[in-house]
Motif scaffolding. Structure first.
Motif, PDB file in Angstrom:
ATOM      1  N   SER A  31       5.252 132.435  -8.867  1.00 12.52           N
ATOM      2  CA  SER A  31       5.540 133.221  -7.664  1.00 12.52           C
ATOM      3  C   SER A  31       7.050 133.251  -7.481  1.00 12.52           C
ATOM      4  CB  SER A  31       4.874 132.592  -6.439  1.00 12.52           C
ATOM      5  OG  SER A  31       3.469 132.560  -6.599  1.00 12.52           O
ATOM      6  N   VAL A  32       7.618 134.452  -7.333  1.00 12.20           N
ATOM      7  CA  VAL A  32       9.070 134.606  -7.362  1.00 12.20           C
ATOM      8  C   VAL A  32       9.601 135.170  -6.052  1.00 12.20           C
ATOM      9  CG1 VAL A  32      11.026 135.651  -8.551  1.00 12.20           C
ATOM     10  CG2 VAL A  32       8.994 134.979  -9.861  1.00 12.20           C
ATOM     11  N   VAL A  33      10.661 134.550  -5.555  1.00 10.02           N
ATOM     12  CA  VAL A  33      11.412 135.065  -4.416  1.00 10.02           C
ATOM     13  C   VAL A  33      12.709 135.656  -4.944  1.00 10.02           C
ATOM     14  CG1 VAL A  33      12.583 134.517  -2.255  1.00 10.02           C
ATOM     15  CG2 VAL A  33      10.429 133.380  -2.828  1.00 10.02           C
ATOM     16  N   ILE A  34      12.911 136.946  -4.699  1.00  5.81           N
ATOM     17  CA  ILE A  34      14.133 137.635  -5.110  1.00  5.81           C
ATOM     18  C   ILE A  34      15.110 137.586  -3.945  1.00  5.81           C
ATOM     19  CG2 ILE A  34      15.138 139.831  -5.830  1.00  5.81           C
ATOM     20  CD1 ILE A  34      13.322 138.658  -7.922  1.00  5.81           C
ATOM     21  N   ALA A  35      16.270 136.976  -4.170  1.00  4.18           N
ATOM     22  CA  ALA A  35      17.286 136.846  -3.120  1.00  4.18           C
ATOM     23  C   ALA A  35      18.536 137.610  -3.548  1.00  4.18           C
ATOM     24  CB  ALA A  35      17.616 135.371  -2.889  1.00  4.18           C
ATOM     25  N   ASP A  36      18.961 138.581  -2.733  1.00  5.04           N
ATOM     26  CA  ASP A  36      20.090 139.415  -3.122  1.00  5.04           C
ATOM     27  C   ASP A  36      20.609 140.170  -1.899  1.00  5.04           C
ATOM     28  OD1 ASP A  36      21.749 141.464  -4.586  1.00  5.04           O
ATOM     29  OD2 ASP A  36      20.749 140.578  -6.320  1.00  5.04           O
ATOM     30  N   VAL A  37      21.827 140.688  -2.001  1.00  5.70           N
ATOM     31  CA  VAL A  37      22.373 141.549  -0.943  1.00  5.70           C
ATOM     32  C   VAL A  37      21.950 143.007  -1.149  1.00  5.70           C
ATOM     33  CG1 VAL A  37      24.357 140.088  -0.425  1.00  5.70           C
ATOM     34  CG2 VAL A  37      24.540 141.823  -2.212  1.00  5.70           C
ATOM     35  N   ASP A  38      21.520 143.338  -2.356  1.00  6.79           N
ATOM     36  CA  ASP A  38      21.075 144.696  -2.668  1.00  6.79           C
ATOM     37  C   ASP A  38      19.604 144.836  -2.291  1.00  6.79           C
ATOM     38  OD1 ASP A  38      20.273 147.111  -3.813  1.00  6.79           O
ATOM     39  OD2 ASP A  38      21.594 146.879  -5.552  1.00  6.79           O
ATOM     40  N   GLU A  39      19.373 145.320  -1.074  1.00  7.76           N
ATOM     41  CA  GLU A  39      18.010 145.356  -0.555  1.00  7.76           C
ATOM     42  C   GLU A  39      17.128 146.354  -1.297  1.00  7.76           C
ATOM     43  OE1 GLU A  39      17.503 145.352   3.677  1.00  7.76           O
ATOM     44  OE2 GLU A  39      19.531 144.588   4.014  1.00  7.76           O
ATOM     45  N   ARG A  55      16.859 139.077   1.901  1.00 10.99           N
ATOM     46  CA  ARG A  55      18.282 139.418   1.815  1.00 10.99           C
ATOM     47  C   ARG A  55      19.090 138.133   1.888  1.00 10.99           C
ATOM     48  NH1 ARG A  55      23.162 140.500   3.722  1.00 10.99           N
ATOM     49  NH2 ARG A  55      24.160 142.440   3.035  1.00 10.99           N
ATOM     50  N   CYS A  56      19.977 137.946   0.921  1.00  8.97           N
ATOM     51  CA  CYS A  56      20.724 136.684   0.842  1.00  8.97           C
ATOM     52  C   CYS A  56      22.140 136.940   0.353  1.00  8.97           C
ATOM     53  CB  CYS A  56      20.011 135.715  -0.097  1.00  8.97           C
ATOM     54  SG  CYS A  56      20.868 134.132  -0.332  1.00  8.97           S
ATOM     55  N   ASP A  57      23.094 136.675   1.224  1.00  7.55           N
ATOM     56  CA  ASP A  57      24.510 136.678   0.849  1.00  7.55           C
ATOM     57  C   ASP A  57      24.866 135.228   0.542  1.00  7.55           C
ATOM     58  OD1 ASP A  57      27.279 136.597   0.713  1.00  7.55           O
ATOM     59  OD2 ASP A  57      27.612 137.809   2.503  1.00  7.55           O
ATOM     60  N   VAL A  58      25.055 134.910  -0.738  1.00  2.60           N
ATOM     61  CA  VAL A  58      25.218 133.509  -1.129  1.00  2.60           C
ATOM     62  C   VAL A  58      26.518 132.893  -0.617  1.00  2.60           C
ATOM     63  CG1 VAL A  58      23.748 133.719  -3.171  1.00  2.60           C
ATOM     64  CG2 VAL A  58      26.224 134.106  -3.385  1.00  2.60           C
ATOM     65  N   THR A  59      27.420 133.709  -0.079  1.00  9.64           N
ATOM     66  CA  THR A  59      28.643 133.156   0.509  1.00  9.64           C
ATOM     67  C   THR A  59      28.381 132.560   1.882  1.00  9.64           C
ATOM     68  OG1 THR A  59      29.402 135.190   1.618  1.00  9.64           O
ATOM     69  CG2 THR A  59      29.967 134.919  -0.709  1.00  9.64           C
ATOM     70  N   ARG A  60      27.179 132.797   2.413  1.00 14.75           N
ATOM     71  CA  ARG A  60      26.804 132.283   3.734  1.00 14.75           C
ATOM     72  C   ARG A  60      25.759 131.181   3.559  1.00 14.75           C
ATOM     73  NH1 ARG A  60      27.275 135.618   8.163  1.00 14.75           N
ATOM     74  NH2 ARG A  60      25.147 135.070   8.813  1.00 14.75           N
ATOM     75  N   GLU A  62      23.903 129.685   5.560  1.00 18.40           N
ATOM     76  CA  GLU A  62      22.660 129.901   6.301  1.00 18.40           C
ATOM     77  C   GLU A  62      21.724 130.857   5.569  1.00 18.40           C
ATOM     78  OE1 GLU A  62      25.903 132.373   8.471  1.00 18.40           O
ATOM     79  OE2 GLU A  62      25.731 130.531   7.276  1.00 18.40           O
ATOM     80  N   ASP A  63      22.276 131.770   4.761  1.00 15.30           N
ATOM     81  CA  ASP A  63      21.425 132.671   3.982  1.00 15.30           C
ATOM     82  C   ASP A  63      20.713 131.915   2.863  1.00 15.30           C
ATOM     83  OD1 ASP A  63      22.402 134.670   5.608  1.00 15.30           O
ATOM     84  OD2 ASP A  63      22.886 136.032   3.963  1.00 15.30           O
ATOM     85  N   SER A  64      21.416 130.985   2.234  1.00 14.78           N
ATOM     86  CA  SER A  64      20.774 130.172   1.202  1.00 14.78           C
ATOM     87  C   SER A  64      19.664 129.320   1.803  1.00 14.78           C
ATOM     88  CB  SER A  64      21.809 129.275   0.509  1.00 14.78           C
ATOM     89  OG  SER A  64      22.688 130.032  -0.289  1.00 14.78           O
ATOM     90  N   ALA A  65      19.916 128.781   2.983  1.00 17.71           N
ATOM     91  CA  ALA A  65      18.884 127.992   3.668  1.00 17.71           C
ATOM     92  C   ALA A  65      17.666 128.854   3.977  1.00 17.71           C
ATOM     93  CB  ALA A  65      19.458 127.396   4.954  1.00 17.71           C
ATOM     94  N   ALA A  66      17.919 130.086   4.441  1.00 18.24           N
ATOM     95  CA  ALA A  66      16.813 130.983   4.790  1.00 18.24           C
ATOM     96  C   ALA A  66      16.011 131.373   3.550  1.00 18.24           C
ATOM     97  CB  ALA A  66      17.358 132.232   5.478  1.00 18.24           C
ATOM     98  N   ALA A  67      16.681 131.573   2.430  1.00 18.13           N
ATOM     99  CA  ALA A  67      15.982 131.937   1.193  1.00 18.13           C
ATOM    100  C   ALA A  67      15.043 130.822   0.747  1.00 18.13           C
ATOM    101  CB  ALA A  67      16.996 132.261   0.098  1.00 18.13           C
ATOM    102  N   VAL A  68      15.515 129.585   0.835  1.00 22.19           N
ATOM    103  CA  VAL A  68      14.659 128.442   0.489  1.00 22.19           C
ATOM    104  C   VAL A  68      13.472 128.369   1.444  1.00 22.19           C
ATOM    105  CG1 VAL A  68      14.541 125.923   0.381  1.00 22.19           C
ATOM    106  CG2 VAL A  68      16.523 127.127  -0.574  1.00 22.19           C
ATOM    107  N   ASP A  69      13.732 128.607   2.720  1.00 21.84           N
ATOM    108  CA  ASP A  69      12.652 128.585   3.709  1.00 21.84           C
ATOM    109  C   ASP A  69      11.587 129.635   3.407  1.00 21.84           C
ATOM    110  OD1 ASP A  69      13.879 126.533   5.070  1.00 21.84           O
ATOM    111  OD2 ASP A  69      14.775 127.817   6.608  1.00 21.84           O
ATOM    112  N   VAL A  70      12.017 130.811   2.937  1.00 19.20           N
ATOM    113  CA  VAL A  70      11.058 131.864   2.589  1.00 19.20           C
ATOM    114  C   VAL A  70      10.165 131.406   1.439  1.00 19.20           C
ATOM    115  CG1 VAL A  70      10.834 134.159   1.560  1.00 19.20           C
ATOM    116  CG2 VAL A  70      12.408 133.793   3.466  1.00 19.20           C
TER     117      VAL A  70
END
Length: 264
Positions: A31-39, A55-60, A62-70
């Motif tokens: 099962s794959v979660v795609i994390a990117d700024v290109d929606e 949507r994940c901007d890796v410079t933030r 909190e976005d990396s945290a949210a991606a893991v949470d997803v």
């Protein structure tokens, strides 16, 4: 490694190496979660493979945290964190040096890996999983044409090797491709063609990626270079610290342990 039922998070998953990794993992039951700024492209890849986009901007951070949470909320955990997002620098350290371009490259290529590891590591550890970061051959050899890129990719290599030594319960490795057929080399294609430098098919890079996923090593850098099989880079051992009598510290420690065992 049995992949059926595993969960993977891929940053920079909307295209290039990230999207190709997603397309290779999903048919294997991951099962794959795609994390990117290109929606637009990220959602398209997620729909194609039956995954989830975030949507994940890796410079933030909190976005990396949210991606893991997803990954955890959608699929129950995280087994593979592929920290792959990256860009070229777009300037040298000469007259064209641009502070904003420099900061952006460092933020995506290095900070993005740091934030990704920080937030993914606890969840990956819970399931005895692994973290793979994308660096580059530029992290293993000089990159005169883009020294900033060489610097942040070398930093990723050093980060992974150090993390692996301190986290024996999690596999942490780094993927180091040369010039692969992705968007990141678009500004260089003309020059590469003129120099006769081969461009590596993304499928070959993904073969190397899968060898890491399915392997057993940790703290290793797998390089992918044109004209030769991918393999693990053999780092030369640097000179380590010694005792006052010139004995390597590691040997002195082992001797002390042996003496203690004999005495007891």
């Amino acid at each position: 490694m049995e992949l059926t039922g595993k969960v993977a998070l891929i940053t920079g998953g909307a295209n290039g190496i990230g999207a190709a990794a997603a397309r290779r993992l999903a048919p294997l039951g991951v099962s794959v979660v795609i994390a990117d700024v290109d929606e637009e492209r990220g959602k398209a890849v997620a729909d194609e493979i039956g995954g989830v986009f975030v949507r994940c901007d890796v410079t933030r951070p909190e976005d990396s945290a949210a991606a893991v949470d997803v990954a955890v909320s959608e699929f129950g955990g995280l087994d593979i964190a592929f920290l792959n997002a990256g860009i070229g620098t777009g300037c040298s350290l000469g007259e064209d040096f641009d502070v904003e371009k420099y900061r952006r490259a460092m933020a995506i290529n290095l900070d993005g890996v740091v934030y990704g590891v920080h937030h993914a590591l606890p969840k990956v550890r819970e399931r005895g999983g692994q973290i793979i970061a994308t660096a580059s051959m530029a992290g293993l050899m000089p990159m005169p044409g883009d020294p900033v890129y060489g610097a942040n990719k070398a930093a990723v290599v050093g980060l992974v090797r150090s993390l692996a030594g301190g986290n024996p319960d999690v596999r942490i490795n780094v993927l180091c491709p040369a010039f692969a057929d992705t968007d990141i080399i678009t500004p260089l294609r003309g020059t590469l063609d003129e120099l006769g430098v081969p461009i590596i098919p993304v499928s070959v890079v993904i073969d190397a990626f899968m060898s890491i996923v399915e392997g057993e090593g940790t703290g290793e850098a797998t390089f992918v270079q044109a004209g030769r099989p991918y393999e693990t880079f053999r780092f030369q051992n640097p000179p380590g610290p010694r005792t006052e009598d010139g004995q390597p510290i590691e040997n002195a420690r082992k001797d002390a342990v042996s003496i203690a065992i004999e005495e007891n």
